[in-house]
Motif scaffolding. Sequence first.
Motif, PDB file in Angstrom:
ATOM      1  N   ALA A  22       0.834  -1.213   0.000  1.00 54.06           N
ATOM      2  CA  ALA A  22       0.000   0.000   0.000  1.00 54.06           C
ATOM      3  C   ALA A  22       0.863   1.255   0.000  1.00 54.06           C
ATOM      4  O   ALA A  22       0.576   2.216  -0.724  1.00 54.06           O
ATOM      5  CB  ALA A  22      -0.932  -0.008   1.203  1.00 54.06           C
ATOM      6  N   SER A  26       0.868   3.792  -3.169  1.00 50.28           N
ATOM      7  CA  SER A  26       0.331   5.139  -2.982  1.00 50.28           C
ATOM      8  C   SER A  26       1.414   6.203  -3.135  1.00 50.28           C
ATOM      9  O   SER A  26       1.149   7.281  -3.676  1.00 50.28           O
ATOM     10  CB  SER A  26      -0.358   5.258  -1.626  1.00 50.28           C
ATOM     11  OG  SER A  26       0.567   5.054  -0.579  1.00 50.28           O
ATOM     12  N   THR A  29       2.152   6.606  -6.867  1.00 47.43           N
ATOM     13  CA  THR A  29       1.036   7.329  -7.492  1.00 47.43           C
ATOM     14  C   THR A  29       1.083   8.811  -7.153  1.00 47.43           C
ATOM     15  O   THR A  29       0.822   9.662  -8.012  1.00 47.43           O
ATOM     16  CB  THR A  29      -0.301   6.730  -7.034  1.00 47.43           C
ATOM     17  OG1 THR A  29      -0.309   5.336  -7.314  1.00 47.43           O
ATOM     18  CG2 THR A  29      -1.471   7.394  -7.730  1.00 47.43           C
ATOM     19  N   SER A  83       0.969   5.834   4.139  1.00 46.09           N
ATOM     20  CA  SER A  83       0.177   5.362   2.999  1.00 46.09           C
ATOM     21  C   SER A  83      -1.054   6.233   2.818  1.00 46.09           C
ATOM     22  O   SER A  83      -1.399   6.632   1.696  1.00 46.09           O
ATOM     23  CB  SER A  83      -0.253   3.914   3.198  1.00 46.09           C
ATOM     24  OG  SER A  83       0.845   3.069   3.258  1.00 46.09           O
ATOM     25  N   SER A  86       0.037   9.798   1.542  1.00 41.18           N
ATOM     26  CA  SER A  86       0.399   9.850   0.125  1.00 41.18           C
ATOM     27  C   SER A  86      -0.809   9.552  -0.774  1.00 41.18           C
ATOM     28  O   SER A  86      -0.918  10.104  -1.867  1.00 41.18           O
ATOM     29  CB  SER A  86       1.551   8.905  -0.180  1.00 41.18           C
ATOM     30  OG  SER A  86       1.215   7.584   0.139  1.00 41.18           O
ATOM     31  N   ALA A  87      -1.734   8.728  -0.311  1.00 40.40           N
ATOM     32  CA  ALA A  87      -2.962   8.478  -1.086  1.00 40.40           C
ATOM     33  C   ALA A  87      -3.821   9.742  -1.144  1.00 40.40           C
ATOM     34  O   ALA A  87      -4.415  10.038  -2.183  1.00 40.40           O
ATOM     35  CB  ALA A  87      -3.739   7.328  -0.475  1.00 40.40           C
ATOM     36  N   TRP A  91      -4.850  11.654  -4.503  1.00 40.53           N
ATOM     37  CA  TRP A  91      -6.270  11.876  -4.790  1.00 40.53           C
ATOM     38  C   TRP A  91      -6.541  13.359  -5.006  1.00 40.53           C
ATOM     39  O   TRP A  91      -7.326  13.724  -5.893  1.00 40.53           O
ATOM     40  CB  TRP A  91      -7.111  11.346  -3.630  1.00 40.53           C
ATOM     41  CG  TRP A  91      -8.560  11.568  -3.813  1.00 40.53           C
ATOM     42  CD1 TRP A  91      -9.392  10.888  -4.653  1.00 40.53           C
ATOM     43  CD2 TRP A  91      -9.366  12.554  -3.153  1.00 40.53           C
ATOM     44  NE1 TRP A  91     -10.675  11.373  -4.549  1.00 40.53           N
ATOM     45  CE2 TRP A  91     -10.690  12.397  -3.628  1.00 40.53           C
ATOM     46  CE3 TRP A  91      -9.105  13.518  -2.206  1.00 40.53           C
ATOM     47  CZ2 TRP A  91     -11.718  13.196  -3.190  1.00 40.53           C
ATOM     48  CZ3 TRP A  91     -10.141  14.320  -1.767  1.00 40.53           C
ATOM     49  CH2 TRP A  91     -11.433  14.157  -2.261  1.00 40.53           C
TER      50      TRP A  91
END
Length: 94
Positions: A22, A26, A29, A83, A86-87, A91
């Motif tokens: 994860a 993340s 991304t 996680s 960074s997600a 987003w």
Amino acid sequence: MLSPARWSVFSRCVAAAVGGYALATSLSTAIVALVASGFGAMARVDAVLVAMQLSFVVYAGAVMWAFAARSARGAWLGLALPSLLSALVAWALL
């Protein structure tokens, strides 16, 4: 029935596998999202390649963190919070 020590090792193994994946996903991304949104000075294709290569290093570090933490709870929190952060960055930028 597993002893508490064995449950701790099992929890750390799951944290290393799931939490490490994860975090690596993340974070890579988020890096691509930062570059794609104009904060980087490289092409998007190069950013994807750099982020994917960096994810291998992040995953290895996450596995080491899961077993170096003082407790299994600390391992989970040390992987879950970055996680999530960074997600959220990814987003917000995508």
